[in-house]
Scaffold this active site. Sequence first.
Site, PDB file in Angstrom:
ATOM      1  CB  THR A 176      -0.935   0.030   1.232  1.00  0.00           C
ATOM      2  OG1 THR A 176      -1.355   1.383   1.487  1.00  0.00           O
ATOM      3  CG2 THR A 176      -0.222  -0.474   2.478  1.00  0.00           C
ATOM      4  CB  CYS A 201      -4.016   4.769  -4.266  1.00  0.00           C
ATOM      5  SG  CYS A 201      -5.147   3.675  -3.383  1.00  0.00           S
TER       6      CYS A 201
END
Length: 229
Positions: free
Chosen positions: A83, A196
């Site tokens: 992430t 992202c």
Amino acid sequence: MKTIGLLGGMSWESTQSYYALINQGIKSALGGLHSARMLISSVDFAEIAELQRQGDWGRAGELLAADALRLQDAGAELMLIGTNTMHKVAPAIESAISIPLLHVADATAAALKAEGIQRAGLLGTAFTMEQAFYRERLAANGIDVVTPADSERQAIHRIIFEELCLGELRDSSRQRFVQIIDALAAEGADGMILGCTEIGLLVQQQDTPIRLFDTTRIHAQAAVAAALG
């Protein structure tokens, strides 16, 4: 081949992309029936997301550092955080382990520089776009960063958490992202960081003439290189 440790589940939608991309990279490099030696710790994202919302990054760092240490103890020889946003707590994770942590912003900056990109738009969660931990890491690697306007940052953040992390891919949201990309390109960005890990599920190179840099793919490629290097 080194064993890769992956801190995943944030969200699991993008973690499955990491797993596929890393294994595809190993197969491409080695051929035959080769696949990655890999350990994954998949967290409960609801707990992490609530800590993000509260701004309790210290506790979030403690949780991920503990998982990273368990992966190391299980045999991981290098570590990935699957992430972008949770690289905010990368220092806490690095301090807990003795194996290398491959930072997604470093890998992304290297990919941008290899393509001659010096000024890039950054799309991601509000945390990634607005806080310094990610932008400053890119700047330290020689990349000038442009972020969207406030209303556009809010729209991106909402789409990530209310749609992409839930596996929803909407054409209207894809079109909104493309509009934002066009606006950043008009401000002089000659490349676009999909900062992202879920954005690459929605927006792909065929959707825009602006050069896209999907951090999930870039990070996975860096992991393959490190595992085989």
